[in-house]
Write a protein that holds these residues in place. Structure first.
Motif, PDB file in Angstrom:
ATOM      1  N   PRO A 585      27.617  71.746  -0.009  1.00 55.74           N
ATOM      2  CA  PRO A 585      27.964  72.872  -0.889  1.00 55.74           C
ATOM      3  C   PRO A 585      28.710  73.995  -0.160  1.00 55.74           C
ATOM      4  O   PRO A 585      29.524  74.686  -0.771  1.00 55.74           O
ATOM      5  N   VAL A 586      28.436  74.178   1.127  1.00 55.81           N
ATOM      6  CA  VAL A 586      29.167  75.179   1.904  1.00 55.81           C
ATOM      7  C   VAL A 586      30.589  74.687   2.145  1.00 55.81           C
ATOM      8  O   VAL A 586      31.558  75.436   1.994  1.00 55.81           O
ATOM      9  N   GLN A 587      30.714  73.419   2.504  1.00 54.46           N
ATOM     10  CA  GLN A 587      32.042  72.841   2.700  1.00 54.46           C
ATOM     11  C   GLN A 587      32.897  73.014   1.449  1.00 54.46           C
ATOM     12  O   GLN A 587      34.090  73.316   1.532  1.00 54.46           O
ATOM     13  N   ALA A 588      32.274  72.831   0.302  1.00 50.65           N
ATOM     14  CA  ALA A 588      33.012  72.912  -0.959  1.00 50.65           C
ATOM     15  C   ALA A 588      33.609  74.300  -1.187  1.00 50.65           C
ATOM     16  O   ALA A 588      34.646  74.448  -1.841  1.00 50.65           O
ATOM     17  N   GLN A 589      32.978  75.342  -0.621  1.00 48.07           N
ATOM     18  CA  GLN A 589      33.489  76.705  -0.780  1.00 48.07           C
ATOM     19  C   GLN A 589      34.785  76.912  -0.006  1.00 48.07           C
ATOM     20  O   GLN A 589      35.623  77.728  -0.381  1.00 48.07           O
ATOM     21  N   TRP A 590      34.957  76.157   1.097  1.00 51.07           N
ATOM     22  CA  TRP A 590      36.025  76.464   2.043  1.00 51.07           C
ATOM     23  C   TRP A 590      37.008  75.310   2.273  1.00 51.07           C
ATOM     24  O   TRP A 590      37.979  75.478   3.010  1.00 51.07           O
ATOM     25  N   ILE A 591      36.774  74.176   1.648  1.00 47.68           N
ATOM     26  CA  ILE A 591      37.589  73.002   1.973  1.00 47.68           C
ATOM     27  C   ILE A 591      38.972  73.023   1.327  1.00 47.68           C
ATOM     28  O   ILE A 591      39.937  72.460   1.851  1.00 47.68           O
ATOM     29  N   ASP A 592      39.107  73.692   0.188  1.00 53.25           N
ATOM     30  CA  ASP A 592      40.370  73.740  -0.544  1.00 53.25           C
ATOM     31  C   ASP A 592      41.025  75.098  -0.319  1.00 53.25           C
ATOM     32  O   ASP A 592      40.459  76.130  -0.688  1.00 53.25           O
ATOM     33  N   PRO A 593      42.202  75.145   0.278  1.00 48.76           N
ATOM     34  CA  PRO A 593      42.836  76.449   0.543  1.00 48.76           C
ATOM     35  C   PRO A 593      43.091  77.258  -0.721  1.00 48.76           C
ATOM     36  O   PRO A 593      43.144  78.488  -0.673  1.00 48.76           O
TER      37      PRO A 593
END
Length: 710
Positions: A585-593
């Protein structure tokens, strides 16, 4: 970060601090020495009348030195606040109209022993706790309430610390210098100790105890083995004798190779029996002189410091060896996770996680691993360290930096509580939503028995302790949050302002507003959109072009990665993949520029200069906007300070006003350095809304060179 330039710049730093210093012998104003313990007479007549009804006596039930400190502090505070001498009695009996400091039966839980309750009972104000330390903390809370002119009717409160070990880390050296110190020399006068004990040590202890801080590490993590000698143990013991009266335990940073350099052994291998015996004897020697010694803080195998890896051992091997030496005693071992290897192909962001997470569950119960709030190095803005939440079997302590290493030294006003809160309130998403970093640190998420929050101190021997008067608020904020991380940045700022600067509510509003915006303003002109800039140097001069170092991650270009295509560090799967160290869920916040919050955009993505952002501007346009508006906003800070002038001590007003002028000049310096340098890659004009820099890039570079040779 250890710097080869430290001694080159120490004279400049001292001069920088001294240029704003106040001479207490020639000043009738507020020189900042009393911090938030000024105890100025109450001006609200009705509130004063309320408390005078409870000023007949101070009843003190505890007989120990901490309880005595509480009674003396309350007596001192009431005399100044109410203008009345109040006697202290060891037994209040059935008397009424006083303040009773009441010691109650102790519980088994150490943290709960420090809790306190303040209430009206049987005609008295009663401060009660299961420990003398709790009585002391409750006494300071009562005095804080009175200083802020809050009514007796709103007095009832109960409070307990969220974290067990709440401490300052001093990066002070035996020669009196301070690594990352911007307020003069060290408080500790090693050459005078143990015979001469500076009265200032007690005022330092009082200030810390007033916030609930219960530990202090006296020396630099880049430690000298000298502190393990009997000579220095006796010096430390003299300081510990002062700290003890205020419930503060003393700790030391240790040099891991001390068995060789001091003990004369052929090795410092943590598995060698002679080395283990040397450390056991050394710890026993310390406890003979300091019976309440807190323990060791260790920086090992980081930035050239020796450690267990020199012998093919792990961090756990080194930490556990020291923990074994503490088995007969209450002390603990705090092992720093700030480690990173000189690998040109690696991402320093990932280093601590890669070294420590595989060791989860292998550390002795007496060991706490101390983790910086972010994965790099105390940047103006960082995402939270991915270590938090990923070591459920190992207590992880928080390391914040109070001193302004990357935040403008002693000339920029930057209120740090929002930095601390941003990290503590971040959700790790370990075991689902709501698993904040704060819950990792306070032990509630993983059931840690030992919990810790440390702050790298910003204190020096400057008369006002911190160089910049407003920097006192960062010491205050750290202490308050280490006790209760649920407090808000605004609440703490208002407390500090009323206690330290002014009780006038209009002036207070201007100052609190300035403080709450100061961090974002600094980020805008310094490192907007997720830029970062640590390098092996003075840590202040704007030098984004710096590309020479003994290792890649000691250069500036390593972090921002500017090129003809764009800017930023790709930490997704197409880059270093550091993002994979976080929960999905943290990755999902930051994975898409396109969905990453702009504040973290360049932390995780290399973004094209023409990329349209959520603001409707391109990356280049947004960067220019941030750099320019950030620098311009320092003018707004000056205006807010000016609006409070009539309600401020003239000396404090002038000191801060002068520093804000320096801040504006240096903010423009930062703005021009970044904009002109990045323009060489972006190949685009500065938006017409902004006036182009008056200097060329080469002229700005020359100004930096001049700064660096001072």
């Amino acid at each position: 970060m250890k710097s080869k330039f430290l001694f080159v710049f120490i004279s400049f730093i001292l001069l920088n601090s001294a240029s704003f210093a106040t001479d207490p012998l020639s000043s009738d104003g507020d020189d900042g020495y009393k911090l938030w313990l000024k105890y100025e007479p109450l001006t609200d007549a009705s509130v004063k009348a309320e408390y005078l009804k409870y000023a007949a006596f101070i009843g003190l039930s505890g007989k120990g030195e901490i309880a005595q400190s509480a009674g003396q502090e309350l007596q001192k505070g009431l005399k100044s606040l109410l203008g009345k001498n109040v006697s202290v009695t060891n037994s209040s009996g059935n008397k009424t109209g006083g303040i009773v400091l009441k010691l109650e039966p102790a519980a088994a839980n150490n943290q709960q022993q420090e809790a306190y309750r303040i209430q009206l009972s049987a005609g008295n104000i009663v401060v009660s706790s299961e420990s003398e330390s709790g009585i002391l903390y409750g006494t300071f809370a009562l005095l804080r309430h009175i200083q802020m002119q809050r009514s007796v009717k709103s007095l009832s409160q109960t409070s307990s610390p969220k974290v067990r070990y709440r401490m300052l880390n001093h990066w002070d050296n035996p020669d009196g210098s301070i690594e990352r110190g911007y307020a003069g020399s060290s408080l500790w006068k090693w050459y005078e100790l143990p015979e001469c004990v500076d009265p200032r040590y007690e005022d330092y202890a009082r200030a810390n105890a007033s916030l609930g801080i219960n530990g202090t590490v006296l020396n630099n993590v880049n430690a000298s083995a000298r502190f393990m000698s009997q000579e220095y143990i006796l010096k430390v013991a003299a300081i510990a004798n002062v700290m003890r009266r205020y419930g503060i335990r003393t700790y030391l940073s240790v040099y891991f190779a001390a068995p060789k350099t001091l003990g004369g052994l052929s090795t410092s291998d943590p598995l060698d029996p002679k080395v283990r015996a040397w450390w056991a004897d050394k710890v026993a020697q310390i406890y003979k002189e300091i019976p309440d010694f807190g323990g060791f803080l260790v920086k090992a195998n980081s930035e050239g410091e020796p450690g267990p890896q020199d012998y093919g051992r792990t961090h756990a091997d080194g930490a556990n060896m020291l923990a074994e030496a503490f088995k007969p005693f209450e002390g603990i071992v705090i092992w720093r996770a700030f480690v990173y290897k000189a690998d040109p192909n690696a991402d320093r962001f990932k280093a601590a996680y890669e070294e420590f997470v595989p060791l989860d569950g292998k550390f002795d119960p007496k060991v706490i691993v101390q983790v910086k709030n972010g994965p790099i190095d105390f940047q103006p803005r960082e995402p939270f360290s991915p270590m938090f939440g990923n070591m459920p079997k190992t207590p992880l302590g928080m390391e914040f930096q109070i001193t302004q290493e990357y935040l403008g030294f002693a000339t920029h006003a930057v209120y740090e509580a929002p930095i601390f809160k941003e990290c503590l309130d971040s959700d790790t998403y370990v075991n689902g939503e709501g698993a904040t970093v704060a819950k990792v640190v306070d032990g509630s998420l993983h059931g840690y028995a030992r919990t810790l929050m440390a702050g790298v101190a910003n204190t020096g021997n400057a008369r006002n302790w911190t160089g910049h008067p407003l920097a006192q608020a960062n010491w205050y904020a750290f202490g308050r949050l280490s006790w209760d991380h649920q407090l808000s940045s605004e609440e703490i700022a208002r407390e500090w302002t009323e206690l330290t600067l002014t009780r006038n509510q209009k002036a207070c509003a201007h100052i609190v507003g300035l403080m709450l915006r100061s961090r974002e303003i600094y980020v805008d002109y310094n490192t907007p959109l997720g830029l970062s800039r640590p390098w092996m140097g003075v840590h202040f001069a704007p030098e984004p072009w710096q590309n020479k170092g003994s290792r890649p991650d000691w250069t500036a270009v390593y972090y921002h990665r500017a090129d003809s295509v764009g800017l930023g560090f790709d930490r997704t799967a197409t880059g270093s993949n550091a993002l994979a160290q976080y929960q999905p869920p943290v990755q999902a916040q930051w994975i898409d520029p396109d969905k990453t919050p702009l504040s973290y955009l360049l932390w995780f993505h290399h973004v094209g200069w023409d990329k349209k952002l959520s603001t409707g501007r391109t990356l280049w346009e947004e960067l220019c906007t941030r750099f320019y508006t950030g620098a311009d906003s320092v003018r707004w800070m000056q205006q807010q300070w000016e609006l409070a002038k009539s309600n401020l001590d003239p000396q404090v007003y002038t000191d801060v006003a002068q520093r804000l002028k320096v801040q504006h000049r240096e903010a423009v310096w930062w703005r021009d350095s970044w904009v002109l340098y990045l323009q060489t890659f972006a190949k685009k004009p500065i938006p017409t809304a902004f006036e182009p820099p008056k200097q060329t890039l080469e002229e700005v570079k020359q100004s930096v060179k001049v700064y660096l040779i001072r």
